[in-house]
Structure formats: C-alpha cells, structure tokens
Design an enzyme around this catalytic site. Structure first.
Site, PDB file in Angstrom:
ATOM      1  N   GLY A 136      71.772 -23.528 -54.494  1.00  0.00           N
ATOM      2  CA  GLY A 136      71.503 -22.110 -54.261  1.00  0.00           C
ATOM      3  C   GLY A 136      70.731 -21.621 -55.468  1.00  0.00           C
ATOM      4  N   HIS A 137      69.446 -21.389 -55.302  1.00  0.00           N
ATOM      5  CA  HIS A 137      68.584 -21.007 -56.430  1.00  0.00           C
ATOM      6  C   HIS A 137      68.156 -19.551 -56.257  1.00  0.00           C
ATOM      7  CE1 HIS A 137      67.448 -25.503 -57.248  1.00  0.00           C
ATOM      8  NE2 HIS A 137      68.736 -25.264 -57.298  1.00  0.00           N
ATOM      9  N   LYS A 182      68.035 -22.177 -62.683  1.00  0.00           N
ATOM     10  CA  LYS A 182      66.812 -22.945 -62.414  1.00  0.00           C
ATOM     11  C   LYS A 182      65.837 -22.154 -61.541  1.00  0.00           C
ATOM     12  CE  LYS A 182      69.388 -26.221 -60.715  1.00  0.00           C
ATOM     13  NZ  LYS A 182      70.721 -25.738 -61.098  1.00  0.00           N
ATOM     14  N   GLN A 214      71.178 -28.885 -58.649  1.00  0.00           N
ATOM     15  CA  GLN A 214      72.442 -29.236 -59.305  1.00  0.00           C
ATOM     16  C   GLN A 214      72.220 -29.359 -60.825  1.00  0.00           C
ATOM     17  OE1 GLN A 214      71.665 -31.196 -56.132  1.00  0.00           O
ATOM     18  NE2 GLN A 214      72.569 -29.348 -55.359  1.00  0.00           N
ATOM     19  N   ASP A 248      73.712 -24.229 -61.402  1.00  0.00           N
ATOM     20  CA  ASP A 248      73.690 -22.765 -61.487  1.00  0.00           C
ATOM     21  C   ASP A 248      73.309 -22.258 -62.870  1.00  0.00           C
ATOM     22  OD1 ASP A 248      74.556 -22.832 -58.866  1.00  0.00           O
ATOM     23  OD2 ASP A 248      76.673 -22.760 -59.433  1.00  0.00           O
TER      24      ASP A 248
HETATM   25  P1  GDP Z   1      70.417 -22.128 -60.126  1.00  0.00           P
HETATM   26  O1  GDP Z   1      71.225 -22.810 -59.081  1.00  0.00           O
HETATM   27  O2  GDP Z   1      70.294 -22.933 -61.383  1.00  0.00           O
HETATM   28  O3  GDP Z   1      69.067 -21.693 -59.625  1.00  0.00           O
HETATM   29  O4  GDP Z   1      71.206 -20.808 -60.522  1.00  0.00           O
HETATM   30  P2  GDP Z   1      71.899 -19.771 -59.499  1.00  0.00           P
HETATM   31  O5  GDP Z   1      70.851 -18.953 -58.872  1.00  0.00           O
HETATM   32  O6  GDP Z   1      72.869 -20.458 -58.624  1.00  0.00           O
HETATM   33  O7  GDP Z   1      72.787 -18.936 -60.509  1.00  0.00           O
HETATM   34  C1  GDP Z   1      72.216 -18.289 -61.592  1.00  0.00           C
HETATM   35  C2  GDP Z   1      72.579 -16.799 -61.507  1.00  0.00           C
HETATM   36  O8  GDP Z   1      72.267 -16.188 -62.730  1.00  0.00           O
HETATM   37  C3  GDP Z   1      71.783 -16.048 -60.463  1.00  0.00           C
HETATM   38  O9  GDP Z   1      72.562 -15.004 -59.962  1.00  0.00           O
HETATM   39  C4  GDP Z   1      70.598 -15.504 -61.268  1.00  0.00           C
HETATM   40  O10 GDP Z   1      70.040 -14.345 -60.682  1.00  0.00           O
HETATM   41  C5  GDP Z   1      71.269 -15.194 -62.548  1.00  0.00           C
HETATM   42  N1  GDP Z   1      70.436 -15.290 -63.760  1.00  0.00           N
HETATM   43  C6  GDP Z   1      69.435 -16.141 -64.067  1.00  0.00           C
HETATM   44  N2  GDP Z   1      69.026 -15.960 -65.344  1.00  0.00           N
HETATM   45  C7  GDP Z   1      69.790 -14.965 -65.841  1.00  0.00           C
HETATM   46  C8  GDP Z   1      69.854 -14.337 -67.108  1.00  0.00           C
HETATM   47  O11 GDP Z   1      69.162 -14.658 -68.061  1.00  0.00           O
HETATM   48  N3  GDP Z   1      70.796 -13.348 -67.244  1.00  0.00           N
HETATM   49  C9  GDP Z   1      71.622 -12.962 -66.233  1.00  0.00           C
HETATM   50  N4  GDP Z   1      72.487 -11.986 -66.450  1.00  0.00           N
HETATM   51  N5  GDP Z   1      71.586 -13.553 -65.035  1.00  0.00           N
HETATM   52  C10 GDP Z   1      70.683 -14.545 -64.846  1.00  0.00           C
HETATM   53  P1  IMO Z   2      72.441 -25.647 -57.796  1.00  0.00           P
HETATM   54  O1  IMO Z   2      71.157 -26.366 -57.462  1.00  0.00           O
HETATM   55  C1  IMO Z   2      76.700 -25.862 -58.623  1.00  0.00           C
HETATM   56  C2  IMO Z   2      78.948 -29.063 -56.641  1.00  0.00           C
HETATM   57  C3  IMO Z   2      79.962 -28.647 -55.606  1.00  0.00           C
HETATM   58  C4  IMO Z   2      80.979 -29.751 -55.775  1.00  0.00           C
HETATM   59  C5  IMO Z   2      80.109 -30.973 -56.043  1.00  0.00           C
HETATM   60  C6  IMO Z   2      79.852 -31.820 -54.807  1.00  0.00           C
HETATM   61  O2  IMO Z   2      72.544 -24.296 -57.185  1.00  0.00           O
HETATM   62  O3  IMO Z   2      72.687 -25.674 -59.257  1.00  0.00           O
HETATM   63  P2  IMO Z   2      78.339 -31.476 -52.647  1.00  0.00           P
HETATM   64  O4  IMO Z   2      78.373 -30.433 -51.588  1.00  0.00           O
HETATM   65  O5  IMO Z   2      77.047 -31.581 -53.378  1.00  0.00           O
HETATM   66  O6  IMO Z   2      78.817 -32.814 -52.151  1.00  0.00           O
HETATM   67  O7  IMO Z   2      79.457 -31.005 -53.723  1.00  0.00           O
HETATM   68  O8  IMO Z   2      78.898 -30.486 -56.545  1.00  0.00           O
HETATM   69  N1  IMO Z   2      77.579 -28.553 -56.418  1.00  0.00           N
HETATM   70  C7  IMO Z   2      77.026 -27.561 -57.125  1.00  0.00           C
HETATM   71  N2  IMO Z   2      77.544 -26.778 -58.085  1.00  0.00           N
HETATM   72  N3  IMO Z   2      75.405 -25.738 -58.267  1.00  0.00           N
HETATM   73  C8  IMO Z   2      74.862 -26.531 -57.333  1.00  0.00           C
HETATM   74  O9  IMO Z   2      73.546 -26.514 -57.036  1.00  0.00           O
HETATM   75  C9  IMO Z   2      75.696 -27.481 -56.677  1.00  0.00           C
HETATM   76  N4  IMO Z   2      75.499 -28.393 -55.706  1.00  0.00           N
HETATM   77  C10 IMO Z   2      76.649 -29.048 -55.561  1.00  0.00           C
HETATM   78  O10 IMO Z   2      80.488 -27.381 -55.893  1.00  0.00           O
HETATM   79  O11 IMO Z   2      81.735 -29.521 -56.936  1.00  0.00           O
HETATM   80 MG    MG Z   3      72.834 -22.405 -57.838  1.00  0.00          MG
END
Ligand code: GDP
Ligand code: IMO
Ligand code: MG
Length: 435
Positions: A40-41, A16, A224, A13
């Site tokens: 979840g991207h 990415k 991840q 998270d």
């Molecule tokens: P990922 O799994 O690495 O793709 O990240 P996620 O989408 O799960 O979580 C990142 C969160 O931060 C999302 O809600 C994005 O919209 C948000 N985000 C990404 N870059 C920025 C940033 O520079 N500032 C803020 N405030 N939010 C960001």
């Molecule tokens: P992105 O790509 C954050 C965490 C789960 C749990 C552990 C194992 O959005 O960054 P699993 O279901 O993979 O067996 O769970 O890994 N986890 C993540 N945490 N971002 C993710 O993906 C994750 N994918 C798995 O919360 O702790």
């Molecule tokens: Mg994510």
C-alpha cells in the site's frame, strides 16, 4: 547507465510511495518488481490522498511510463479496480501503464488458501495481508502457476487452470476441510479481464533494456521492506518475495550491473504490521503516542502498526545487504515533542553485546535493545525545505542516524505531501547516476 532503485529499509511502509512519486518527476519509467497488492503506497497530492497497491507510484506524472515487472504477482480483479479508481479521478492510466506478460496471476483460490493457512498456523500465524501473495508465489516456484500472458491463449489457459484448481480444491477440501472454490465462472471472468489488459501487456525486460540503451531514466520501486525479504528478513515472518535490490534483476529482466544507484527509504522510527520479532517495539503508552502522531494504520488492511524507536542495528544490516548509496529518511516531523528520542545501537542477549542482526528468529525476541538517547525538539518541521532550517536537535538526530547507517541521508521527508521533502545536509543535486 541511468537507473536508480528506491526500496524499503525496514518492515515496509517507510514512505516509498511518497518518495517514488517525488523522484518520478525526473524519471522516464517507474517499475515495480516484487510483491503484489499486499503493498500500500501512499501518495499525497495537494492534500488529496491516493493509495496504490499494484500500480507504480509514478502514475501521477504525465511523462512517465509505469511498468508492473514480471516479479509482481497480479490479482486481475484488483488491478481492474485500481485502474478504474484512478481513471475516475481523471488519470489516463491506459496510456501510462504497462504489464509484463510474465507476471504470475493471483486467483481467488490463492486468497482462499492464504486465509485457511493462516487459521491453520494458529499461534504461529504470520499476520499476512490475506491477499493470496504467499500461495501465488508458492505456485510459481512449484511450477503450477499461471502467467498473465498464458490467459491470452484460451486452450492452454483452460488446461492450466483446470489442473491448478483440481489440486487447490483437493487441498482446500481434504486438508483444510473447507468448501472447494466454485469455479464455474473463473475461466470466463479471467479471460475477460486479461482481454481488457491485452493492449498493456509487454515484454517488460525488453522494454527496460531498450530504454536503458536509449539513455532513459528508470526508477525501480521496491515494495515491502528489506526485513520482510523472503531470505534476508525475519523468516518465517516475511513476505514471499525478494524485496531488496537483489530482487530487481529477477523481478524485471533488467541486468543487475545496469542499476546505477541504490537508495532505501527509512522511517525516523520503526513500524511493523503483522507478526514477527521487532526488537525496539514499544508496548506502552509511548508506542501508542508514536502510532497516533504518525497515523500508523496500515494502508492496505487498516491494521494498527506496531511502533517503536529506530533500530540502527537492523537498519545497518539492511544498508549493507543492499549495498546502498544512501538513505532517504521520512516522518521526521512525527518525532516532534518526544523527549528524549531513543535509537537502538546494539542489542544485549544475556550478558553478550550483539551488534549484527541475528538470523535466528528464536533469538530475536530475547534481544534487549541498547539505546542511545538524543534530544528532541518541539517545533513543527513540516514547513522546512532546507536541512539548515530544521531545529538543531533535529539536524543532530539526522546526523546521528547517518553515522549509525554508514551512508549519507540524501533526503529528509517532513510530511506526507509531495512538496514536504528536503535535501540532506550535503545535498547532492539529484539522486540519478550520470548517464
Ligand atoms: P509505503 O508502503 O512505503 O509507500 O508507505 P505507506 O504509504 O504504507 O505508509 C507511509 C505513510 O506515511 C503514508 O500515510 C504517507 O502518506 C505517510 N508519510 C510519508 N512520508 C511522510 C512524512 O515525512 N511525514 C509524515 N507525517 N507522513 C509521511
Ligand atoms: P508496503 O509495500 C508492511 C507484511 C504483512 C505480514 C507479512 C506477510 O506497503 O511497504 P503477505 O500478505 O505479504 O504474505 O504478508 O508481510 N507486509 C507488509 N507490511 N508493508 C507492506 O508493503 C507489506 N506487505 C506485506 O503484514 O506481516
Ligand atoms: Mg505501505
């Protein structure tokens, strides 16, 4: 050689999705290589939020092909839903998406076993996403898994599915004491779904090697984060795949020595979802403030993310492991108004100073972060487009992290929107290797 990899540096998270989307503007192919719909991207386009779980984050660009590489575990129902969701928003997903026939399939019995295993673990639970990821990868390694291409051969598929189900149902009923998986329609439903995907199924490795020979730009999208890696992470509180740069070759069929540049996305502070050690976690009101400021709730499960200060020891470990060329820092805007901003530069274990990230999960909870305090800022940085436009303390913070990481911070993201990203202090023009 024209490929670049962008992976997660911390516990996932990191942003990415946003970074990949912005780089994909210059890519010919965008490729996922690990994980499944546990990811979840998030991509925000002109204020509209899209969350991708399986489909690569290059899907919003009309010129790029998006490949789900062979290392990804695919839930057929989920993939169908995700495609339909994007199609409903007018995206020609069929034209832009390809799936490697070697991808292992997540079946409903994998999700069932994931849930039962978590309950069984009790206090020792991992806090998985419940998407069946671990059980699907376990089957792959045990050689009882079923691949996407297998489903296209009805007799073979039926034979494999029958064997897999008999084993899973014995486990579900006899070990966990739960009701076996009803499977009357699983064979037909899986066949019907796989048939829909048939035109998209390719030999992904072949596609990538050919594209590389033709000088195309390939962008590898990590899922991840490095600290959730099956081997490098905080085992057993990890996911079941290789999340780092080392996972790319295995998860795609693309030779490792053809990956030209490697970057990781890092958040300006730390977050983690699920269980497992996190040395800089803040259990107090400050942690809550970061959670609210960064809207830190999981993009896949909606769970509140655990929050804390930037952990430079863990980050340095991940930089070194991945052999990174640089880092892309996100969520700098979220730290507005915090005074001071702290960064863990070492840990204390009893009277010992620890500067490297330990392997023993038993030790990790006892580590006391040693913090260095930096000045915060009060201005909103969301509108900045050049590094020099950031308030002085924000610039200093980025420079400080850069010194801690030992590699350049090449981009700084200052908000969720595609446009909210700026070059680092010594901005290179692009993040691609020269072909
Ligand atoms: P990922 O799994 O690495 O793709 O990240 P996620 O989408 O799960 O979580 C990142 C969160 O931060 C999302 O809600 C994005 O919209 C948000 N985000 C990404 N870059 C920025 C940033 O520079 N500032 C803020 N405030 N939010 C960001
Ligand atoms: P992105 O790509 C954050 C965490 C789960 C749990 C552990 C194992 O959005 O960054 P699993 O279901 O993979 O067996 O769970 O890994 N986890 C993540 N945490 N971002 C993710 O993906 C994750 N994918 C798995 O919360 O702790
Ligand atoms: Mg994510």
């Amino acid at each position: 050689m024209a490929s670049t990899a962008v992976i997660g540096l911390q516990w996932g998270d990191e942003g990415k999705g946003k970074v990949i989307d912005s780089l994909a503007a210059e890519a010919d192919l965008v490729v996922r290589y690990a994980g499944g719909n546990n990811a979840g991207h998030t991509v925000v386009l002109h204020g509209e939020k899209h969350v991708l779980h399986l489909i690569p984050s290059g899907i919003f660009h009309d010129h790029a092909l998006n490949l789900v590489g062979r290392g990804v575990v695919v839930s057929l129902e989920h993939l169908a839903q995700e495609m339909e969701g994007l199609q409903a928003r007018g995206l020609p997903v069929q034209e832009r998406l390809r799936l490697d026939g070697r991808c292992h399939v997540i079946f409903p019995y994998h999700r069932h076993v994931d849930r039962l295993a978590e309950t069984w673990r009790g206090e020792g639970r991992i806090g998985t996403t419940g998407r069946g990821i671990g059980p699907a990868y376990a089957d792959k390694v045990a050689r009882t898994g079923i691949r996407l291409a297998d489903i296209l051969h009805p007799e073979y598929f039926e034979h494999r599915l029958r064997a897999a189900l008999a084993e899973k149902n014995a486990l579900i009923a006899k070990v966990y004491g739960d009701a076996p998986e009803p499977h009357v329609r699983l064979f037909e439903e899986s066949r019907a779904l796989a048939d829909r995907f048939r035109p998209l199924i390719v030999d992904g490795g072949e596609l990538l090697r050919q594209a590389d020979r033709a000088g195309k730009r390939i962008l590898f999208e990590g899922a991840q984060g490095s600290l959730l890696d099956l081997d490098a992470g905080t085992y057993p509180f990890v996911t079941s795949s290789w999340t780092g740069v080392w996972g790319i070759a295995g998860g795609t069929g693309f030779p490792p020595n053809r990956i030209g540049r490697t970057y990781a996305v890092a958040k300006a502070y730390s977050t983690r979802v699920g269980e497992g050690p996190m040395p800089t976690e803040l259990h107090d009101e400050l942690g809550q403030r970061i959670r609210e400021a960064g809207r830190e709730y999981g993009a896949t499960t909606g769970r509140p993310r655990r929050c804390g200060w930037f952990d430079a020891v863990a980050a340095r470990y991940a930089v070194e492991l991945n052999g990174l060329d640089g880092v892309i820092l996100t969520n700098l805007d979220v730290l507005r108004g915090f005074q001071p901003i702290r960064v863990a530069v070492a840990y204390r274990l009893g009277n010992r100073l620890v500067r490297t990230f330990p392997a023993e999960v038993g030790v990790l909870p006892d580590l006391e972060p040693v913090y260095e305090d930096l000045s915060g800022w009060d201005q909103d940085v969301g509108g900045a487009r050049r590094f020099q436009e950031l308030p002085q303390p924000a610039q200093e913070y980025v420079r400080f992290l850069e010194r801690q990481l030992g590699v350049p911070i090449e981009r700084v993201s200052v908000g969720p929107d595609r446009e909210q990203i700026l070059g680092g202090e010594h901005a290179r023009t692009d993040l691609w290797p020269s072909a």
